[in-house]
Design a protein around this motif. Structure first.
Motif, PDB file in Angstrom:
ATOM      1  N   UNK A  52      33.652  30.599  84.268  1.00  0.00           N
ATOM      2  CA  UNK A  52      33.959  32.009  84.364  1.00  0.00           C
ATOM      3  C   UNK A  52      35.465  32.101  84.843  1.00  0.00           C
ATOM      4  N   UNK A  53      36.092  31.187  85.254  1.00  0.00           N
ATOM      5  CA  UNK A  53      37.698  31.340  85.503  1.00  0.00           C
ATOM      6  C   UNK A  53      38.261  30.800  84.354  1.00  0.00           C
ATOM      7  N   UNK A  54      37.839  30.459  83.303  1.00  0.00           N
ATOM      8  CA  UNK A  54      38.724  30.311  82.082  1.00  0.00           C
ATOM      9  C   UNK A  54      39.211  28.765  82.130  1.00  0.00           C
ATOM     10  N   UNK A  55      38.534  27.891  82.826  1.00  0.00           N
ATOM     11  CA  UNK A  55      38.767  26.585  82.642  1.00  0.00           C
ATOM     12  C   UNK A  55      37.755  25.732  81.908  1.00  0.00           C
ATOM     13  N   UNK A  56      38.358  24.709  80.852  1.00  0.00           N
ATOM     14  CA  UNK A  56      37.371  24.064  80.276  1.00  0.00           C
ATOM     15  C   UNK A  56      36.282  23.266  81.073  1.00  0.00           C
ATOM     16  N   UNK A  57      34.948  23.618  80.277  1.00  0.00           N
ATOM     17  CA  UNK A  57      33.939  23.035  81.221  1.00  0.00           C
ATOM     18  C   UNK A  57      33.996  21.636  81.051  1.00  0.00           C
ATOM     19  N   UNK A  58      33.435  21.062  82.240  1.00  0.00           N
ATOM     20  CA  UNK A  58      33.624  19.590  82.627  1.00  0.00           C
ATOM     21  C   UNK A  58      33.183  18.786  81.483  1.00  0.00           C
ATOM     22  N   UNK A  59      31.977  19.314  80.738  1.00  0.00           N
ATOM     23  CA  UNK A  59      31.186  18.336  79.668  1.00  0.00           C
ATOM     24  C   UNK A  59      31.810  18.677  78.217  1.00  0.00           C
ATOM     25  N   UNK A  60      32.973  19.482  78.170  1.00  0.00           N
ATOM     26  CA  UNK A  60      33.534  19.631  76.947  1.00  0.00           C
ATOM     27  C   UNK A  60      34.995  18.859  76.849  1.00  0.00           C
ATOM     28  N   UNK A  61      35.008  18.398  75.587  1.00  0.00           N
ATOM     29  CA  UNK A  61      36.227  17.578  75.517  1.00  0.00           C
ATOM     30  C   UNK A  61      37.107  18.428  74.415  1.00  0.00           C
ATOM     31  N   UNK A  62      38.324  18.629  74.672  1.00  0.00           N
ATOM     32  CA  UNK A  62      39.070  19.224  73.485  1.00  0.00           C
ATOM     33  C   UNK A  62      40.442  18.405  73.188  1.00  0.00           C
ATOM     34  N   UNK A  63      40.397  17.964  71.860  1.00  0.00           N
ATOM     35  CA  UNK A  63      41.526  17.283  71.557  1.00  0.00           C
ATOM     36  C   UNK A  63      42.590  18.274  70.628  1.00  0.00           C
ATOM     37  N   UNK A  64      43.737  17.950  71.038  1.00  0.00           N
ATOM     38  CA  UNK A  64      44.851  18.578  70.293  1.00  0.00           C
ATOM     39  C   UNK A  64      45.391  17.532  69.377  1.00  0.00           C
ATOM     40  N   UNK A  65      45.270  17.510  68.065  1.00  0.00           N
ATOM     41  CA  UNK A  65      45.520  16.399  67.046  1.00  0.00           C
ATOM     42  C   UNK A  65      44.654  15.494  67.441  1.00  0.00           C
TER      43      UNK A  65
END
Length: 94
Positions: A52-65
């Motif tokens: 709800x605050x716009x932060x990436x959820x704890x159990x989601x990993x996002x890779x940039x390249x």
């Protein structure tokens, strides 16, 4: 500027069945700008990626390249034109 967001099969249903999204964003883009555009286009997917605050959820990993966003600058990570962003769920075991 366009970037590609690749999704796991488990999240594709929240993006109209797509596993790859091409996201158009302005110049000098940060990861939070890309995720805001994803949330605007696919609200259900946005809720699964960010809290709800716009932060990436704890159990989601996002890779940039090839780099995990938390190891970079998190939501402030700079995203170059043409970048590939990979979304992956955390895997836990025991």
């Amino acid at each position: 500027m366009a970037v590609t967001v690749r999704l796991p099969q488990a999240l594709a249903s929240d993006a109209d069945g797509q596993r790859e999204l091409v996201v158009e964003v302005g110049g000098a883009t940060r990861l939070e700008d890309v995720l805001a555009e994803v949330r605007a286009c696919y609200p259900a997917l946005g809720r699964r990626l960010c809290d709800e605050t716009g932060q990436i959820r704890r159990f989601v990993n996002i890779y940039v390249e090839d780099d995990e966003s938390r190891a970079l600058d998190g939501l402030s990570s700079r995203i170059p034109d043409g970048a590939v962003i990979l979304v992956a769920g955390s895997i836990a075991g025991g």
